[in-house]
Design an enzyme around this catalytic site. Sequence first.
Site, short mmCIF file in Angstrom:
data_model
loop_
_atom_site.label_atom_id
_atom_site.label_comp_id
_atom_site.label_asym_id
_atom_site.label_seq_id
_atom_site.Cartn_x
_atom_site.Cartn_y
_atom_site.Cartn_z
N LYS A 36 0.85 -1.19 0.00
CA LYS A 36 0.00 0.00 0.00
C LYS A 36 0.89 1.24 0.00
O LYS A 36 1.75 1.39 0.86
CB LYS A 36 -0.91 0.04 1.22
CG LYS A 36 -1.81 1.28 1.22
CD LYS A 36 -2.84 1.22 2.31
CE LYS A 36 -2.38 1.83 3.62
NZ LYS A 36 -2.18 3.29 3.56
N ASP A 70 -3.40 4.38 -1.90
CA ASP A 70 -4.36 4.83 -0.87
C ASP A 70 -4.31 6.35 -0.76
O ASP A 70 -3.68 6.89 0.13
CB ASP A 70 -3.96 4.15 0.44
CG ASP A 70 -4.81 4.56 1.63
OD1 ASP A 70 -5.94 5.03 1.42
OD2 ASP A 70 -4.33 4.40 2.77
N LYS A 107 -7.26 8.27 -0.95
CA LYS A 107 -8.53 8.69 -0.31
C LYS A 107 -9.08 9.98 -0.91
O LYS A 107 -9.24 10.99 -0.20
CB LYS A 107 -8.34 8.87 1.20
CG LYS A 107 -7.86 7.64 1.94
CD LYS A 107 -7.91 7.86 3.43
CE LYS A 107 -7.44 6.68 4.23
NZ LYS A 107 -5.98 6.43 4.16
N ASP A 148 -13.54 15.12 -3.31
CA ASP A 148 -13.63 16.45 -3.91
C ASP A 148 -14.90 16.47 -4.76
O ASP A 148 -15.70 15.52 -4.72
CB ASP A 148 -12.36 16.71 -4.76
CG ASP A 148 -12.01 18.19 -4.85
OD1 ASP A 148 -12.94 19.01 -5.06
OD2 ASP A 148 -10.83 18.54 -4.74
N THR A 191 -10.58 4.18 10.65
CA THR A 191 -10.51 3.34 11.86
C THR A 191 -9.92 4.11 13.05
O THR A 191 -9.88 3.60 14.16
CB THR A 191 -9.68 2.06 11.60
OG1 THR A 191 -8.55 2.40 10.80
CG2 THR A 191 -10.50 1.03 10.86
N ARG A 201 2.49 -0.28 10.83
CA ARG A 201 3.53 -0.25 11.85
C ARG A 201 3.87 -1.60 12.49
O ARG A 201 5.05 -1.86 12.76
CB ARG A 201 3.19 0.81 12.90
CG ARG A 201 3.34 2.22 12.33
CD ARG A 201 2.60 3.26 13.12
NE ARG A 201 1.15 3.15 12.93
CZ ARG A 201 0.27 3.99 13.44
NH1 ARG A 201 0.69 5.00 14.20
NH2 ARG A 201 -1.01 3.84 13.21
O1 C5P Z 1 0.40 1.52 10.91
P1 C5P Z 1 -1.01 1.05 10.75
O2 C5P Z 1 -1.16 -0.45 10.75
O3 C5P Z 1 -1.98 1.75 11.70
O4 C5P Z 1 -1.38 1.52 9.26
C1 C5P Z 1 -2.69 1.48 8.76
C2 C5P Z 1 -2.68 2.08 7.39
O5 C5P Z 1 -4.00 2.04 6.84
C3 C5P Z 1 -2.27 3.55 7.33
O6 C5P Z 1 -1.50 3.71 6.15
C4 C5P Z 1 -3.56 4.33 7.23
O7 C5P Z 1 -3.41 5.51 6.47
C5 C5P Z 1 -4.45 3.33 6.49
N1 C5P Z 1 -5.90 3.47 6.70
C6 C5P Z 1 -6.48 3.43 7.95
N2 C5P Z 1 -7.84 3.57 8.08
C7 C5P Z 1 -8.60 3.72 7.02
C8 C5P Z 1 -8.01 3.76 5.74
C9 C5P Z 1 -6.64 3.61 5.63
O8 C5P Z 1 -5.79 3.24 8.94
N3 C5P Z 1 -9.92 3.79 7.15
#
Ligand code: C5P
Length: 232
Positions: free
Chosen positions: A32, A59, A61, A64, A119, A211
């Site tokens: 991603k 990603d 998002k 607009d 989330t 992470r």
């Molecule tokens: O580091 P972590 O596991 O929290 O990363 C989650 C990834 O998913 C991040 O890149 C974040 O931008 C993305 N994301 C998210 N929630 C969403 C859509 C994308 O956490 N609804």
Amino acid sequence: MGKDVIIACDFPSAVECFAFLDRFHEEKPYVKIGMELFYAAGPEIVRAIKERGHKIFLDLKLHDIPNTVKSAMRVLRDLQVDLCNLHAAGTRAMMEAALEGLTRPDGTRPLLIAVTQLTSTDAQSMRDEILIDRPLDEVVMRYAHNAKQAGLDGVVCSPLEAGKVHQVCGTEFLTVTPGVRFADSDAADQKRVTTPARAREIGSDYIVVGRPVTRAADPVAAYRACAQDFIG
Ligand code: C5P
């Protein structure tokens, strides 16, 4: 629908991203690319990672007016990404315009999914800051329904919501779920989280893990543990 683990490569530069991907010798994980890496390294990073043989979820998002999103999607379709997204809050008109922009003259297109509620958002911030009083679950299901009506392929949602989205929109409708943590890891800014194994039980199609893999002492081992728990 094959389940897969998507690694959120949230790095500040192409150099750091490639140093991370170079650690993988046996597998080619689904990658991603989010705003940080895309804004730092530009569209070239998509081409370069694609050339290395990875599938790509871009990603960005988008949110607009419909015409602007349609034109932007036309650019993304030519980058040959596998999956891209927008915010369902942009309305059905915006989602329909996006699909139009994304579709190539031969009818093919990357998959398109909609973010329902991030989330990192919880019911209290929805109520107090963005003045949405309805239960979070109901909002997510309504946004998923809107995305389906607009012709999209699925949604980004919490793994905790994946089962219900499938009940409302059908099992073919994709659920791509960030907010995944190992039982012993720190949730950081994520609020609606669960483990890879539980995400599998609830029915996520793809988990997005950042992470817990990118900052692990051994990222390849962390990725494998995730894949083992999620895919089996
Ligand atoms: O580091 P972590 O596991 O929290 O990363 C989650 C990834 O998913 C991040 O890149 C974040 O931008 C993305 N994301 C998210 N929630 C969403 C859509 C994308 O956490 N609804």
